[in-house]
Write a protein that holds these residues in place. Structure first.
Motif, PDB file in Angstrom:
ATOM      1  N   THR A  51      92.145 101.404 -42.160  1.00  0.00           N
ATOM      2  CA  THR A  51      92.624 102.533 -41.359  1.00  0.00           C
ATOM      3  C   THR A  51      91.819 103.783 -41.699  1.00  0.00           C
ATOM      4  O   THR A  51      91.424 104.547 -40.815  1.00  0.00           O
ATOM      5  N   ALA A  52      91.551 103.971 -42.981  1.00  0.00           N
ATOM      6  CA  ALA A  52      90.769 105.129 -43.412  1.00  0.00           C
ATOM      7  C   ALA A  52      89.325 105.069 -42.953  1.00  0.00           C
ATOM      8  O   ALA A  52      88.627 106.087 -42.931  1.00  0.00           O
ATOM      9  N   ARG A  53      88.856 103.884 -42.556  1.00  0.00           N
ATOM     10  CA  ARG A  53      87.470 103.709 -42.105  1.00  0.00           C
ATOM     11  C   ARG A  53      87.347 103.761 -40.581  1.00  0.00           C
ATOM     12  O   ARG A  53      86.255 103.550 -40.043  1.00  0.00           O
ATOM     13  N   LEU A  54      88.418 104.059 -39.885  1.00  0.00           N
ATOM     14  CA  LEU A  54      88.370 103.983 -38.425  1.00  0.00           C
ATOM     15  C   LEU A  54      87.439 105.009 -37.799  1.00  0.00           C
ATOM     16  O   LEU A  54      86.889 104.772 -36.714  1.00  0.00           O
ATOM     17  N   ASN A  55      87.248 106.170 -38.442  1.00  0.00           N
ATOM     18  CA  ASN A  55      86.295 107.138 -37.893  1.00  0.00           C
ATOM     19  C   ASN A  55      84.910 106.508 -37.763  1.00  0.00           C
ATOM     20  O   ASN A  55      84.219 106.696 -36.761  1.00  0.00           O
ATOM     21  N   TYR A  56      84.521 105.781 -38.784  1.00  0.00           N
ATOM     22  CA  TYR A  56      83.212 105.116 -38.785  1.00  0.00           C
ATOM     23  C   TYR A  56      83.091 104.156 -37.595  1.00  0.00           C
ATOM     24  O   TYR A  56      82.069 104.135 -36.908  1.00  0.00           O
ATOM     25  N   LEU A  57      84.136 103.390 -37.371  1.00  0.00           N
ATOM     26  CA  LEU A  57      84.105 102.408 -36.289  1.00  0.00           C
ATOM     27  C   LEU A  57      84.214 103.084 -34.926  1.00  0.00           C
ATOM     28  O   LEU A  57      83.564 102.681 -33.961  1.00  0.00           O
ATOM     29  N   GLU A  58      85.033 104.112 -34.844  1.00  0.00           N
ATOM     30  CA  GLU A  58      85.182 104.815 -33.573  1.00  0.00           C
ATOM     31  C   GLU A  58      83.868 105.448 -33.156  1.00  0.00           C
ATOM     32  O   GLU A  58      83.481 105.379 -31.980  1.00  0.00           O
ATOM     33  N   GLU A  59      83.153 106.043 -34.104  1.00  0.00           N
ATOM     34  CA  GLU A  59      81.896 106.698 -33.758  1.00  0.00           C
ATOM     35  C   GLU A  59      80.796 105.686 -33.437  1.00  0.00           C
ATOM     36  O   GLU A  59      79.863 106.002 -32.689  1.00  0.00           O
ATOM     37  N   LEU A  60      80.907 104.503 -33.978  1.00  0.00           N
ATOM     38  CA  LEU A  60      79.984 103.442 -33.565  1.00  0.00           C
ATOM     39  C   LEU A  60      80.196 103.112 -32.091  1.00  0.00           C
ATOM     40  O   LEU A  60      79.268 102.703 -31.397  1.00  0.00           O
ATOM     41  N   GLY A  61      81.428 103.278 -31.631  1.00  0.00           N
ATOM     42  CA  GLY A  61      81.717 103.097 -30.211  1.00  0.00           C
ATOM     43  C   GLY A  61      82.436 101.813 -29.874  1.00  0.00           C
ATOM     44  O   GLY A  61      82.734 101.563 -28.701  1.00  0.00           O
ATOM     45  N   ILE A  62      82.733 101.007 -30.876  1.00  0.00           N
ATOM     46  CA  ILE A  62      83.441  99.749 -30.593  1.00  0.00           C
ATOM     47  C   ILE A  62      84.820 100.062 -30.003  1.00  0.00           C
ATOM     48  O   ILE A  62      85.406 101.126 -30.265  1.00  0.00           O
ATOM     49  N   ASN A  63      85.333  99.140 -29.192  1.00  0.00           N
ATOM     50  CA  ASN A  63      86.661  99.371 -28.615  1.00  0.00           C
ATOM     51  C   ASN A  63      87.623  98.222 -28.884  1.00  0.00           C
ATOM     52  O   ASN A  63      88.687  98.138 -28.259  1.00  0.00           O
ATOM     53  N   ALA A  64      87.260  97.347 -29.802  1.00  0.00           N
ATOM     54  CA  ALA A  64      88.177  96.289 -30.232  1.00  0.00           C
ATOM     55  C   ALA A  64      87.780  95.861 -31.642  1.00  0.00           C
ATOM     56  O   ALA A  64      86.590  95.823 -31.977  1.00  0.00           O
ATOM     57  N   ILE A  65      88.769  95.565 -32.454  1.00  0.00           N
ATOM     58  CA  ILE A  65      88.549  95.021 -33.795  1.00  0.00           C
ATOM     59  C   ILE A  65      89.170  93.643 -33.833  1.00  0.00           C
ATOM     60  O   ILE A  65      90.350  93.471 -33.482  1.00  0.00           O
ATOM     61  N   GLU A  66      88.379  92.673 -34.227  1.00  0.00           N
ATOM     62  CA  GLU A  66      88.892  91.310 -34.384  1.00  0.00           C
ATOM     63  C   GLU A  66      88.962  91.006 -35.880  1.00  0.00           C
ATOM     64  O   GLU A  66      87.941  90.938 -36.564  1.00  0.00           O
ATOM     65  N   LEU A  67      90.172  90.855 -36.381  1.00  0.00           N
ATOM     66  CA  LEU A  67      90.387  90.601 -37.803  1.00  0.00           C
ATOM     67  C   LEU A  67      90.346  89.106 -38.079  1.00  0.00           C
ATOM     68  O   LEU A  67      91.002  88.318 -37.391  1.00  0.00           O
ATOM     69  N   LEU A  68      89.583  88.712 -39.096  1.00  0.00           N
ATOM     70  CA  LEU A  68      89.709  87.344 -39.570  1.00  0.00           C
ATOM     71  C   LEU A  68      91.161  87.118 -39.972  1.00  0.00           C
ATOM     72  O   LEU A  68      91.899  88.058 -40.254  1.00  0.00           O
ATOM     73  N   PRO A  69      91.618  85.859 -40.030  1.00  0.00           N
ATOM     74  CA  PRO A  69      93.054  85.584 -40.132  1.00  0.00           C
ATOM     75  C   PRO A  69      93.759  86.378 -41.231  1.00  0.00           C
ATOM     76  O   PRO A  69      93.288  86.455 -42.369  1.00  0.00           O
ATOM     77  N   VAL A  70      94.904  86.943 -40.866  1.00  0.00           N
ATOM     78  CA  VAL A  70      95.703  87.722 -41.810  1.00  0.00           C
ATOM     79  C   VAL A  70      97.048  87.061 -42.096  1.00  0.00           C
ATOM     80  O   VAL A  70      97.842  87.597 -42.864  1.00  0.00           O
ATOM     81  N   SER A  71      97.311  85.920 -41.476  1.00  0.00           N
ATOM     82  CA  SER A  71      98.553  85.218 -41.807  1.00  0.00           C
ATOM     83  C   SER A  71      98.403  84.573 -43.175  1.00  0.00           C
ATOM     84  O   SER A  71      97.288  84.305 -43.636  1.00  0.00           O
ATOM     85  N   GLU A  72      99.512  84.313 -43.834  1.00  0.00           N
ATOM     86  CA  GLU A  72      99.532  83.861 -45.228  1.00  0.00           C
ATOM     87  C   GLU A  72      98.650  82.640 -45.429  1.00  0.00           C
ATOM     88  O   GLU A  72      98.810  81.618 -44.769  1.00  0.00           O
ATOM     89  N   PHE A  73      97.711  82.764 -46.375  1.00  0.00           N
ATOM     90  CA  PHE A  73      96.820  81.667 -46.701  1.00  0.00           C
ATOM     91  C   PHE A  73      96.911  81.362 -48.186  1.00  0.00           C
ATOM     92  O   PHE A  73      97.410  82.167 -48.976  1.00  0.00           O
ATOM     93  N   ASP A  74      96.420  80.198 -48.592  1.00  0.00           N
ATOM     94  CA  ASP A  74      96.454  79.814 -49.997  1.00  0.00           C
ATOM     95  C   ASP A  74      95.601  80.781 -50.820  1.00  0.00           C
ATOM     96  O   ASP A  74      94.488  81.137 -50.427  1.00  0.00           O
ATOM     97  N   GLY A  75      96.099  81.165 -51.985  1.00  0.00           N
ATOM     98  CA  GLY A  75      95.377  82.097 -52.830  1.00  0.00           C
ATOM     99  C   GLY A  75      95.427  83.501 -52.277  1.00  0.00           C
ATOM    100  O   GLY A  75      96.196  83.829 -51.375  1.00  0.00           O
ATOM    101  N   ASN A  76      94.575  84.364 -52.847  1.00  0.00           N
ATOM    102  CA  ASN A  76      94.502  85.744 -52.387  1.00  0.00           C
ATOM    103  C   ASN A  76      93.197  86.051 -51.660  1.00  0.00           C
ATOM    104  O   ASN A  76      93.207  86.661 -50.597  1.00  0.00           O
ATOM    105  N   GLU A  77      92.098  85.635 -52.242  1.00  0.00           N
ATOM    106  CA  GLU A  77      90.800  85.988 -51.680  1.00  0.00           C
ATOM    107  C   GLU A  77      90.284  84.834 -50.832  1.00  0.00           C
ATOM    108  O   GLU A  77      90.005  83.760 -51.343  1.00  0.00           O
ATOM    109  N   SER A  78      90.134  85.092 -49.542  1.00  0.00           N
ATOM    110  CA  SER A  78      89.844  84.005 -48.619  1.00  0.00           C
ATOM    111  C   SER A  78      89.306  84.572 -47.320  1.00  0.00           C
ATOM    112  O   SER A  78      89.490  85.756 -47.020  1.00  0.00           O
TER     113      SER A  78
END
Length: 925
Positions: A392-419
């Motif tokens: 969220t704190a990095r959104l200025n960077y992305l907004e100024e790049l001009g992108i209009n959609a962010i696609e997040l790699l899966p955020v639903s619960e996965f095994d372990g923490n780092e994945s």
């Protein structure tokens, strides 16, 4: 301690082979031993060639006398590089051995048991055996009956309890903590019990010095109330809108006899007051919980047939015993504690009476599919804080790049923490490693304020062994291994396509369909998600085998039908939701999806991988059509609408700049592997990418020329986070050029035209794009793009669409006069030009104050800047938020502001005009 290795794979259609775990035979000599005795472990029934190796290594851990406090062997090494000190000896007869003394080998005393497995030196890809545990001590107790930890009996049924010890001992049987039978000085024990209620037993054996014990439970089968499920209840947690002290739980569990709810409200014990009712007709168990404390975290599990304890499959927050302690309070404030000592496996968090989130953007208007510029992002590798708050704190960077959609790699619960997240276990729970649901909602709301859509990557091809519905029906007695049982309502026993990992969902089963729809509904309704990217849609067929790619890749009617059903449901939830499939399959099948309900303004979008072609172009190789990226033209696929989400990079592809630097072409005077040169070639790639009509996708940091290989630290391992790249002028120039190209794409209608031609197959790397505007009323009718992807200076025929004045859109609209449309233009290697028949001024996002337009001009600017009205207190910031120039006074309209010292790039100017604050975007060229 056992090293828990999570096979975290990205599931694209690539030729990756996944090795199989082997079930070997372990023997120890002597068969009983003390911690200071020398022992030899011998392993048989193992074939190292299955893993493509010849040597085998021991991975070992130990437990203390209470079978707790696990510690790894100090000489294990790393999972991808075992220590040579633990290489097994090849005995030449198909067996392998390793000799050690536990106290020395584990560097500890007070050892109660030792654990081990055998693996390849690099254990990635599941190149390992099953775990093996040996008890330490010459004195051993062996419970021979009952053989299971939990035994279910009918009322008044007898149960024989038998055991042996390696030396004579005094036996004591306890029932619920009270002694009920003893035997003295014997190495055999036998007794028959007839419990009238569920009873916890402990059998103790004492040799005069040490006491050993075995615990087991005998459950008297309860009488289950059969009652229909109340109308309107869904699987999972159902809150009572009128009473926050109540909640109703619903569990789908065909072929199960009875289910208890255990939790902090009944001390995690079997209590028939929490025996769930059974709706026989619908194969569901249900119970209304009462007496809950509103806004308090209650924890619970389902205990199924007194033997398998699982969290709710529809949990929205789970706790795990092995991962939560590594999540800090900054990422997830006030995370509830796991109930250590009371239970094991994942538990569900239930909280009633929560305050609703205060959404600022209620009805977000999504960007048109044609205009999409998607930024694919892995939170873990985007910011060192790895949290929703951080991005969220990095959104200025992305907004100024001009992108209009962010696609997040899966955020639903996965095994372990780092994945990467492609190892999902709970499809409806937010993974805590990224933060709270409130932080996620805040991120989405902030994106929507900026006109940025949020798309989730969802993984419904498979689930890991932690998934409750997998554990409820498998050959591992409710564990995480084995395979799905033949009667599983959700999973195939063996995969029905060639790309599977973990456990393969059977999408022909109604239970699976219900699960997918229920969880998808949650993300859209609860979080206002704007769309899904469906991972590995090739796997949704039931017609193939894991070794038949010709079948998996061919048109499969069952797969088409189920995916259309899921798309329909997604649109039922949100009529404008983006439906994107990662299929990468036959054009016949993808065309059917692209056209599906297109006449209604829908249609399914498809991932379109152009990585190889664009990378050949940026490296400078063009023979045999290597760099021909014309498949990016949706018309070449026979489509009438740009439904192809094209990308030069994705999470799954090697990074353009890595290959540029490692393998770029060169000659005596030009070298594409040189950093500055390689970065400049990304400018040209962008010019021949963003300008082509249709949705586009950027993989994170591609706009800064990220050049760390995808294989760094293992394919899915953590990658360096290089925000310092933004301060390097050559890398920042890529960002600036791409931002300008994206702004052109979004602003000018010609970049949405259906009338365009791509010529990208020149063997010398000369390429052109010609666009003609569908809108004949627009002044901008023609755009001609020329580029030299070769490594020598070359002349190119621009083939302008008309004679007259043409403007270089990326050179301050400098003009040329065209009298001969085919007069050649000389281009340096890696150089490009974007010519238009009309000047283009990028929008500076003017704000209106008191019905007066405040205009800032020129924009883009270089040298001097003006405003059409009086202004004061101007501050100029770069897009990281750093203040770079201040004009503190009051200035008359059309005052000349000196900005000569500003480097090329994008800036934000804030100030006041007519006593109103304003904020404007400035392009410096």
């Amino acid at each position: 301690m056992k090293k828990i290795i999570l096979l975290i794979v990205s599931l694209i259609c690539s030729n990756i082979l996944f090795a199989q775990q082997q079930n070997a035979t372990f023997e120890v000599n002597p068969s009983t031993f003390n911690e200071d005795d020398e022992i030899t472990i011998t392993v048989s029934n193992i074939n190292p060639s299955t893993w493509g190796v010849t040597d085998l290594y021991l991975w070992a851990w130990s437990f203390d006398i209470n079978d707790a406090n696990t510690m790894d062997s100090p000489t294990n090494g790393s999972w991808t590089n075992s220590n040579e000190a633990q290489k097994l000896t090849n005995n030449g007869n198909g067996t392998y051995s390793f000799t050690f003394t536990p106290t020395t080998f584990y560097n500890r005393t007070g050892i109660g048991s030792i654990g081990m497995l055998v693996k390849a030196k690099d254990g990635s890809g599941d190149k390992k055996t099953q775990d093996q545990i040996f008890e330490v001590g010459v004195f051993q107790l062996n419970l021979t009956s009952p053989t299971n930890n939990v035994t279910i009996i009918n009322a008044n049924e007898n149960v024989n309890i038998t055991a042996t010890s390696t030396i004579n001992a005094d036996f004591n049987l306890l029932a619920n903590g009270s002694s009920v039978h003893t035997v003295s000085n014997s190495n055999n024990y036998s007794f028959t019990v007839n419990p009238s209620e569920t009873t916890n037993y402990t059998l103790q054996a004492n040799d005069g010095t040490n006491t050993l014990s075995e615990e087991f439970q005998i459950v008297v089968r309860p009488i289950v109330t059969e009652e229909s499920l109340p109308t309107g209840l869904l699987d999972g947690i159902n809150f009572d809108e009128n009473d926050a002290t109540k909640a109703t739980l619903v569990l789908y569990a065909p072929n199960k006899e009875f289910v208890h709810v255990i939790g902090d409200f009944n001390n995690w014990t079997i209590d028939d007051m929490y025996l769930m009712k059974k709706d026989v007709a619908n194969d569901r168990f249900w119970i209304e919980l009462t007496g809950l404390t509103p806004q308090q975290n209650h924890l619970y599990q389902y205990l199924i047939d007194a033997s398998i304890r699982v969290a709710d499959p529809y949990s929205t927050l789970i706790l795990t015993e092995s991962n939560d302690q590594y999540i800090n309070n900054t990422t997830y404030p006030n995370l509830p504690d796991y109930p250590t000592g009371n239970t094991n496996h994942a538990v569900t968090v239930l909280k009633t009476g929560e305050t609703s989130f205060n959404w600022e953007i209620i009805n977000f208007t999504k960007p048109n599919k044609k205009d999409l510029v998607i930024y694919e992002l892995l939170i873990r590798d985007f910011d060192e804080l790895h949290s929703f708050d951080a991005i969220t704190a990095r959104l200025n960077y992305l907004e100024e790049l001009g992108i209009n959609a962010i696609e997040l790699l899966p955020v639903s619960e996965f095994d372990g923490n780092e994945s990467w997240g492609y190892n999902p276990s709970f499809h409806m729970a937010l993974d805590k490693y990224y933060g709270t649901k409130e932080a996620f909602k805040t991120f989405i709301d902030e994106c929507h304020k900026r006109g940025i859509a949020v798309i989730l990557d969802v993984v419904y091809n498979h689930a890991t062994g932690q998934n409750p519905f997998y554990r409820m029906w498998n050959t591992d007695n409710g564990g995480y291994g084995g395979q799905a049982a033949a009667n599983s309502p959700f999973f195939n026993q063996t995969p029905t396509h060639t790309y599977n990992v973990f456990n393969d969902f059977n999408h022909s089963q109604q239970a699976t369909k219900d699960y997918v729809k229920r969880t998808a509904q949650y993300w859209i309704n609860e979080f206002k998600i704007d769309g899904f990217r469906w991972d590995l849609t090739k796997g949704f067929t039931q017609n193939c085998t894991e070794n038949d790619e010709s079948c998996t890749g061919a048109y499969q009617a069952d797969r088409v039908a189920i995916l259309k059903e899921y798309a329909d449901y997604q649109w039922e939830l949100d009529d404008t939701s983006y439906v994107i499939f990662e299929h990468l399959g036959s054009n016949t099948e993808e065309t059917e999806w692209a056209n599906y309900r297109l006449d209604e303004g829908k249609g399914i979008m498809l991932w379109s991988n152009l990585n190889g072609n664009y990378n050949e172009a940026t490296m400078g190789y063009h023979e045999n059509g290597k760099s021909d990226f014309s498949w990016i033209d949706y018309k070449n696929r026979g489509w009438t609408y740009p439904s192809n989400v094209a990308y030069m990079e994705s999470h799954d592809e090697e990074r353009l700049m890595f290959k540029n630097i490692e393998f770029g072409n060169s000659n005596a005077s030009y070298d594409a592997t040189e950093l500055a040169t390689a970065l400049e070639r990304l400018h040209t790639a962008g010019a021949f990418y963003f300008t082509i009509p249709g949705p586009k996708m950027i993989w994170q940091f591609g706009e800064l020329g990220y050049d760390v290989s995808i294989e760094f630290n293992g394919r899915t391992g953590n990658k360096p986070i290089r925000w310092n790249y933004f301060d390097e002028p050559n890398r920042k120039a890529v960002y600036d050029i791409w931002a300008t190209l994206i702004a052109l794409k979004k602003q000018e209608s010609i970049f949405k035209t259906s009338d365009f031609i791509i010529n990208a197959n020149n063997i010398n790397g000369l390429k052109t794009i010609h666009l003609t505007n569908d809108d004949t009323s627009d002044d901008l009718q023609y755009v001609t793009i020329i580029g030299n992807f070769g490594i020598t200076t070359q002349s190119i025929d621009p083939d302008f669409q008309a004679v007259g004045t043409w403007y270089d859109l990326l050179d301050n609209n400098s003009s040329i006069q065209v009298t001969n449309t085919n007069e050649t233009i000389s281009l340096q290697p890696g150089e490009f030009k974007i010519y238009a028949n009309s000047q283009v001024v990028l929008s500076n996002e003017d704000f209106v104050f008191n019905n007066v337009n405040l205009v800032m001009y020129p924009n883009p600017a270089s040298g001097l800047l003006y405003f059409t009205d009086e202004v004061s207190n101007l501050k100029v910031y770069d897009i990281t938020g750093k203040e770079v120039i201040t004009f503190n006074n009051h200035y008359d309209k059309n005052h000349a502001f000196d900005i000569k010292n500003l480097a090329k790039g994008i800036y934000i100017i804030k100030g006041k005009s007519l006593n109103k604050s304003f904020s404007k975007k400035l392009f410096v060229r």
